[in-house]
Scaffold this active site. Structure first.
Site, PDB file in Angstrom:
ATOM      1  N   GLU A  41      17.103  41.832 -42.084  1.00 34.02           N
ATOM      2  CA  GLU A  41      17.139  43.049 -41.257  1.00 34.02           C
ATOM      3  C   GLU A  41      16.487  44.244 -41.956  1.00 34.02           C
ATOM      4  OE1 GLU A  41      19.633  40.940 -41.574  1.00 34.02           O
ATOM      5  OE2 GLU A  41      20.072  40.304 -39.525  1.00 34.02           O
ATOM      6  N   LYS A  96      21.676  19.836 -38.082  1.00 29.64           N
ATOM      7  CA  LYS A  96      22.563  20.706 -37.302  1.00 29.64           C
ATOM      8  C   LYS A  96      22.920  19.980 -35.989  1.00 29.64           C
ATOM      9  CE  LYS A  96      22.647  25.568 -37.015  1.00 29.64           C
ATOM     10  NZ  LYS A  96      21.976  26.872 -36.938  1.00 29.64           N
ATOM     11  N   ARG A 137      23.281  47.135 -42.338  1.00 27.93           N
ATOM     12  CA  ARG A 137      22.734  46.893 -43.686  1.00 27.93           C
ATOM     13  C   ARG A 137      21.322  47.455 -43.848  1.00 27.93           C
ATOM     14  NH1 ARG A 137      22.269  40.573 -44.921  1.00 27.93           N
ATOM     15  NH2 ARG A 137      24.471  40.920 -45.203  1.00 27.93           N
TER      16      ARG A 137
HETATM   17  C1  LIG Z   1      22.926  39.640 -41.655  1.00 26.03           C
HETATM   18  C2  LIG Z   1      23.077  38.646 -40.531  1.00 26.03           C
HETATM   19  N1  LIG Z   1      22.048  38.482 -39.654  1.00 26.03           N
HETATM   20  C3  LIG Z   1      22.172  37.630 -38.617  1.00 26.03           C
HETATM   21  C4  LIG Z   1      23.338  36.909 -38.440  1.00 26.03           C
HETATM   22  C5  LIG Z   1      23.502  35.996 -37.228  1.00 26.03           C
HETATM   23  N2  LIG Z   1      23.508  34.599 -37.662  1.00 26.03           N
HETATM   24  C6  LIG Z   1      24.628  33.956 -37.899  1.00 26.03           C
HETATM   25  S1  LIG Z   1      24.375  32.389 -38.419  1.00 26.03           S
HETATM   26  C7  LIG Z   1      22.672  32.584 -38.285  1.00 26.03           C
HETATM   27  C8  LIG Z   1      21.756  31.464 -38.641  1.00 26.03           C
HETATM   28  C9  LIG Z   1      22.206  30.874 -39.940  1.00 26.03           C
HETATM   29  O1  LIG Z   1      21.270  29.895 -40.363  1.00 26.03           O
HETATM   30  P1  LIG Z   1      21.629  29.113 -41.699  1.00 26.03           P
HETATM   31  O2  LIG Z   1      21.962  30.069 -42.761  1.00 26.03           O
HETATM   32  O3  LIG Z   1      20.502  28.179 -41.920  1.00 26.03           O
HETATM   33  O4  LIG Z   1      22.969  28.332 -41.356  1.00 26.03           O
HETATM   34  P2  LIG Z   1      23.158  27.114 -40.338  1.00 26.03           P
HETATM   35  O5  LIG Z   1      23.699  27.718 -39.057  1.00 26.03           O
HETATM   36  O6  LIG Z   1      21.811  26.474 -40.143  1.00 26.03           O
HETATM   37  O7  LIG Z   1      24.146  26.218 -41.001  1.00 26.03           O
HETATM   38  C10 LIG Z   1      22.372  33.850 -37.861  1.00 26.03           C
HETATM   39  C11 LIG Z   1      20.986  34.356 -37.631  1.00 26.03           C
HETATM   40  C12 LIG Z   1      24.382  37.109 -39.373  1.00 26.03           C
HETATM   41  N3  LIG Z   1      25.565  36.480 -39.248  1.00 26.03           N
HETATM   42  N4  LIG Z   1      24.218  37.958 -40.392  1.00 26.03           N
HETATM   43 MG   LIG Z   2      20.130  26.301 -41.320  1.00 22.35          MG
END
Ligand SMILES: Cc1ncc(C[n+]2csc(CCOP(=O)(O)OP(=O)(O)O)c2C)c(N)n1
Ligand SMILES: [Mg+2]
Ligand SMILES: CC(=O)[C@@H](O)[C@H](O)COP(=O)(O)O
Length: 611
Positions: A334, A249, A362
């Site tokens: 969640e 990242k 959700r």
């Molecule tokens: C249901 C939900 N919970 C929390 C979020 C907030 N959120 C957006 S991206 C993220 C982290 C995503 O991590 P990952 O899936 O590993 O993707 P990366 O950013 O590492 O590519 C979070 C917690 C969200 N968009 N949807």
């Molecule tokens: Mg990730």
């Protein structure tokens, strides 16, 4: 620094990409990175996640035929490169701006985009559905590709989908696990450890294989040739397969690569040369919550914090720093967060679930049947409640008041400033016979708004002789309501402004005040129907209070991306529009206000003028 975007502009899809040789592809990847840094530092956005998927996205679009082979992006915050490779370079300057390019996939923008919902852990379910449809329609040559992050994989829906995907070996479906080891912070849980074992040890059997999918990997997520080779093998298998890609990242941008907090997961406008914010931050609602919770936790050892992979964004890090054992990160889960909170409460703790309002949607059933049914002392602190801004429709936290008002026994507080947030949080954690919610918007908290009197539980913010209008202000709308009252006073219209602080249940002290005014109005930064306005309407109706009521809230439709203040104004939630509407309701002689013209009435007692 102007970035030469010629090769970027020349690429409009898979065919163009396949014409490039390995040197040109490496050059393209480098140019995309420079372009992302140059642009996203100007607009703000998800720089870190997108820097991590440059090669992965190039390889996907070379191997698969989007959109015939749909490429689905889980959460969608990492789809900027996908947009650049599908003909949207020109629009990129207006990323995440009103009327500009969405920060997430958008079906009106491109046939290459599918999932607009930015709530995580959904892509594998879409993929399973699409693959079933292609099979039933006899479209056997199409492959569904779903890119899902290691963080999103900690969400329950992913495992519901994988359970189905693994059971049907005859459908071409490629799950690309984008494993950078982080959500914001390092991804937590047993599954994250499993991915680490797969990354670091040879010959480990993957969980995926045990439930019926093939597994290819780990693949270096920044090696174009290795990626293409793996995606080609996956495509040609013609059955469900996981390609486990290991990425970084923030890759290629030093300030992001070295950012221990969240690798520039979601940034505001920053100086590209340093990565430092262009504007010094002021105290946010989140900061006030985090510091007050710590104060309370110092005095109450039954208080614990729960986050769904958003420890810092929801303000729990001060508590985690001082009491690491009293803050739990459950991953992007969640529903589990809420019911595990119910378990904690049953066992004698008072959990504080800190979560963005939109993401609690959700977990409605868990809040209803696991918390409220058992009358458990769980406090939900909803950040980003109401209009949020540039993250668009699935991020506006506009449903919480309407949805969670339905919980029997619930108490909902909407603080108007830092002082009332601190007060209402303390009151909430003192409630031990049912759920409490405290909700506030995104961004800087304004100056404290003092009360001039108190009637029952109501804070009186402005007294008006003559009693024309009783204006019920919900939470952060107080400054707007006071400005509205000021405008009306100049036209001889007397407005009393009250802030209930605890907006559900409605304080019966409102009844005699309603009786003494010609009109009652409720102004809330929430969905127009079912929120506080509806609750006040129910109370007035139940007590046969004949005073007329007008409620002002957010139109019952999905709101686009934009700046919070602009969107609130567009919804008529600003002093001039409210004053004209209210004066018109009184048929004030010098404010003859034709309904249609007066800036978009948002009322329950009148037809909502939508767009
Ligand atoms: C249901 C939900 N919970 C929390 C979020 C907030 N959120 C957006 S991206 C993220 C982290 C995503 O991590 P990952 O899936 O590993 O993707 P990366 O950013 O590492 O590519 C979070 C917690 C969200 N968009 N949807
Ligand atoms: Mg990730
Ligand atoms: C994609 C996602 O859901 C989060 O990264 C969100 O965009 C963060 O929102 P804030 O910037 O308001 O914290």
């Amino acid at each position: 620094m102007a970035v030469d975007t010629d090769v970027l502009s020349s690429v409009r899809g898979s065919r163009d990409l396949r014409l490039l040789d390995s040197a040109e592809l490496a050059g393209l990847a480098a140019r995309i990175r420079r372009y992302l840094v140059e642009r996203v530092c100007r607009t703000g956005g998800h720089l870190g996640p997108n820097l991590g998927v440059v090669e992965l996205t190039i390889a996907l679009h070379r191997v698969f035929d989007s959109p015939r082979d749909p490429i689905l992006w889980d959460t969608g915050h990492q789809a900027y490169v996908h947009k650049l490779l599908t003909g949207r370079v020109a629009e990129f300057a207006r990323l995440r701006q009103a009327g500009g390019l969405s920060g997430y996939p958008s079906r009106v923008e491109s046939e290459h985009d599918f999932i607009e919902n930015s709530h995580a852990s959904t892509a594998l379910s879409y993929a399973d559905g699409m693959a079933k449809a292609f099979r039933l329609r006899g479209e056997h040559d199409r492959t569904v590709v779903a890119v899902v992050g290691d963080g999103a994989l900690t969400g329950g829906m992913c495992w519901e989908a994988l359970n189905n995907i693994g059971a049907a070996g005859d459908r071409p479906l490629v799950v690309v696990v984008n494993d950078n080891g982080r959500s914001y912070a390092p991804t937590v849980g047993g599954f994250a450890e499993h991915l680490t074992r797969l990354r670091t040890r040879r010959g480990v059997r993957s969980l995926f294989e045990d439930i019926g999918l093939d597994y290819l990997g780990p693949v270096d997520g920044h090696d174009l040739e290795a990626l293409e080779e793996a995606f080609t093998r996956a495509r040609d298998l013609r059955r469900p397969v996981v390609v486990h890609c290991v990425t970084e990242k923030g890759r290629g941008y030093r300030p992001a690569e070295t950012d221990e907090a969240d690798r520039f997961h979601a940034i505001g406008v920053v100086d590209p040369s340093t990565g430092r914010p262009a504007v010094r931050g002021t105290t946010s609602w989140t900061d006030v919550f985090g510091s007050e919770l710590l104060n309370l936790a110092d005095r109450r050892d039954d208080l614990v914090g729960i986050t769904a992979a958003m420890l810092r964004p929801t303000g729990l890090h001060p508590l985690a720093r001082r009491y690491p054992h009293r803050v739990v990160d459950v991953g992007m889960a969640e529903q589990h967060a809420v019911t595990s909170a119910a378990g904690m409460a049953m066992a004698g703790l008072h959990p504080v679930v800190a979560i963005y309002a939109t993401f609690l949607n959700r977990a409605f059933d868990q809040a209803l049947m696991d918390v409220a049914l058992h009358r458990l002392p769980v406090t939900f602190v909803l950040d980003r409640a109401g209009v949020t801004g540039e993250d668009g429709p699935s991020h506006h936290g506009m449903w919480d008041l309407s949805l969670f008002r339905l919980l029997p026994g619930v108490r909902i507080a909407a603080p108007r400033d830092a002082a009332t947030l601190r007060r209402e949080l303390a009151e909430a954690v003192d409630v031990d016979d049912g759920p409490t919610l405290v909700r506030f918007p995104k961004g800087p908290v304004g100056p404290d708004v003092p009360a001039v009197d108190r009637i029952g539980g109501l804070d009186v913010l402005r007294q008006a002789p003559g009693g024309d209008i009783l204006l019920v202000s919900v939470g952060a709308m107080a400054p707007v309501c006071l400005a509205t009252a000021e405008l009306l006073a100049r036209h001889g219209i007397g407005v009393t402004v009250v802030d209930p602080r605890w907006v559900v249940p409605v304080d019966p002290a409102l009844l005699p005040m309603a009786r003494d005014h010609r009109l009652v109005a409720v102004v809330e930064d929430g969905h127009l129907t079912g929120g506080v306005g509806s609750a006040v309407a129910d109370l007035l109706r139940d007590h046969d209070i004949g005073t007329r009521l007008r409620t002002f809230g957010l139109a019952p439709r999905f709101l686009a991306a934009g700046k919070r203040q602009d969107l609130l104004a567009e919804q008529g939630l600003h002093p001039e529009a409210l004053a004209r509407q209210l004066a018109g309701s009184l048929d004030a002689p010098d404010w003859p206000v034709p309904r249609a013209e007066a800036g978009r009435p948002r009322t329950e007692t009148e037809e909502v003028v939508g767009r």
